[in-house]
Design a protein around this motif. Structure first.
Motif, PDB file in Angstrom:
ATOM      1  N   CYS A   1     128.858 -45.455 102.889  1.00 35.37           N
ATOM      2  CA  CYS A   1     128.155 -45.149 101.642  1.00 35.37           C
ATOM      3  C   CYS A   1     127.031 -46.153 101.382  1.00 35.37           C
ATOM      4  O   CYS A   1     127.269 -47.358 101.299  1.00 35.37           O
ATOM      5  N   LEU A   2     125.817 -45.640 101.230  1.00 33.67           N
ATOM      6  CA  LEU A   2     124.676 -46.517 100.942  1.00 33.67           C
ATOM      7  C   LEU A   2     124.801 -47.179  99.570  1.00 33.67           C
ATOM      8  O   LEU A   2     124.233 -48.229  99.328  1.00 33.67           O
ATOM      9  N   GLY A   3     125.538 -46.552  98.669  1.00 39.35           N
ATOM     10  CA  GLY A   3     125.694 -47.095  97.322  1.00 39.35           C
ATOM     11  C   GLY A   3     126.847 -48.072  97.178  1.00 39.35           C
ATOM     12  O   GLY A   3     127.116 -48.557  96.076  1.00 39.35           O
ATOM     13  N   ALA A   4     127.548 -48.394  98.268  1.00 33.65           N
ATOM     14  CA  ALA A   4     128.721 -49.271  98.191  1.00 33.65           C
ATOM     15  C   ALA A   4     128.423 -50.623  97.548  1.00 33.65           C
ATOM     16  O   ALA A   4     129.166 -51.052  96.657  1.00 33.65           O
ATOM     17  N   PRO A   5     127.355 -51.328  97.939  1.00 33.82           N
ATOM     18  CA  PRO A   5     127.086 -52.623  97.304  1.00 33.82           C
ATOM     19  C   PRO A   5     126.839 -52.487  95.794  1.00 33.82           C
ATOM     20  O   PRO A   5     127.301 -53.311  95.011  1.00 33.82           O
ATOM     21  N   LEU A   6     126.131 -51.433  95.397  1.00 27.92           N
ATOM     22  CA  LEU A   6     125.880 -51.222  93.965  1.00 27.92           C
ATOM     23  C   LEU A   6     127.178 -50.904  93.228  1.00 27.92           C
ATOM     24  O   LEU A   6     127.436 -51.439  92.149  1.00 27.92           O
ATOM     25  N   ALA A   7     128.018 -50.056  93.804  1.00 27.27           N
ATOM     26  CA  ALA A   7     129.296 -49.717  93.179  1.00 27.27           C
ATOM     27  C   ALA A   7     130.177 -50.947  93.017  1.00 27.27           C
ATOM     28  O   ALA A   7     130.803 -51.147  91.968  1.00 27.27           O
ATOM     29  N   ARG A   8     130.206 -51.800  94.045  1.00 24.93           N
ATOM     30  CA  ARG A   8     131.006 -53.033  93.958  1.00 24.93           C
ATOM     31  C   ARG A   8     130.465 -53.962  92.877  1.00 24.93           C
ATOM     32  O   ARG A   8     131.226 -54.556  92.117  1.00 24.93           O
ATOM     33  N   LEU A   9     129.143 -54.093  92.807  1.00 20.86           N
ATOM     34  CA  LEU A   9     128.524 -54.951  91.793  1.00 20.86           C
ATOM     35  C   LEU A   9     128.791 -54.409  90.393  1.00 20.86           C
ATOM     36  O   LEU A   9     129.152 -55.167  89.481  1.00 20.86           O
ATOM     37  N   GLU A  10     128.630 -53.099  90.209  1.00 20.36           N
ATOM     38  CA  GLU A  10     128.900 -52.488  88.903  1.00 20.36           C
ATOM     39  C   GLU A  10     130.344 -52.722  88.473  1.00 20.36           C
ATOM     40  O   GLU A  10     130.612 -53.062  87.320  1.00 20.36           O
ATOM     41  N   ALA A  11     131.282 -52.521  89.397  1.00 19.03           N
ATOM     42  CA  ALA A  11     132.695 -52.720  89.075  1.00 19.03           C
ATOM     43  C   ALA A  11     132.972 -54.177  88.724  1.00 19.03           C
ATOM     44  O   ALA A  11     133.679 -54.474  87.749  1.00 19.03           O
ATOM     45  N   ARG A  12     132.406 -55.093  89.506  1.00 19.15           N
ATOM     46  CA  ARG A  12     132.618 -56.522  89.251  1.00 19.15           C
ATOM     47  C   ARG A  12     132.112 -56.901  87.858  1.00 19.15           C
ATOM     48  O   ARG A  12     132.789 -57.588  87.095  1.00 19.15           O
TER      49      ARG A  12
END
Length: 127
Positions: A69-80
């Protein structure tokens, strides 16, 4: 961890593949249950327990290889960010109902709780 997407997009086998006692011929559509990934107790410690500090690497929540998923880093940052702010603002947050009473949406595409009643602080639960 459970994925909010219950299944992957359809894939097509490029060659025959055998999984357990089943052989899937080349050219067949397959649909992968993302809810089943990361549940192998031989690979993951406590696979059904949410543990944000778990050290088991190699989970498949965001896919793998060319399907990562190209959005994985953004999803992890949003969750954090979201979870840190939630717990900082409401350090006493807790479930307002027994965990076994939580209901999950039924569906082939999306996976998630119908509601998540919580106590943010002393007083009435929030939904």
């Amino acid at each position: 961890m459970a994925s909010p997407a219950a299944t992957s997009t359809y894939r097509v086998t490029t060659r025959p593949i055998t999984l357990g006692d089943t052989t899937i011929p080349a050219g067949e559509q397959v649909l992968i249950s993302l809810l089943a990934v990361n549940r192998d107790p031989r690979r993951f410690t406590g696979p059904d327990t949410l543990d944000v500090d778990r050290g088991d690497g190699g989970h498949l929540a965001f896919g793998h290889g060319i399907h990562f998923c190209l959005g994985a880093p953004l999803a992890r940052l949003e969750a954090r960010i979201a979870l840190a702010r939630l717990f900082a603002r409401h350090p006493a947050i807790r479930l307002a109902v027994p965990p076994e009473s939580l209901r999950w949406r039924a569906g082939l595409l999306m996976h998630g709780l119908e509601t998540l009643p919580v106590h943010l602080r002393a007083g009435a639960p929030h939904r």
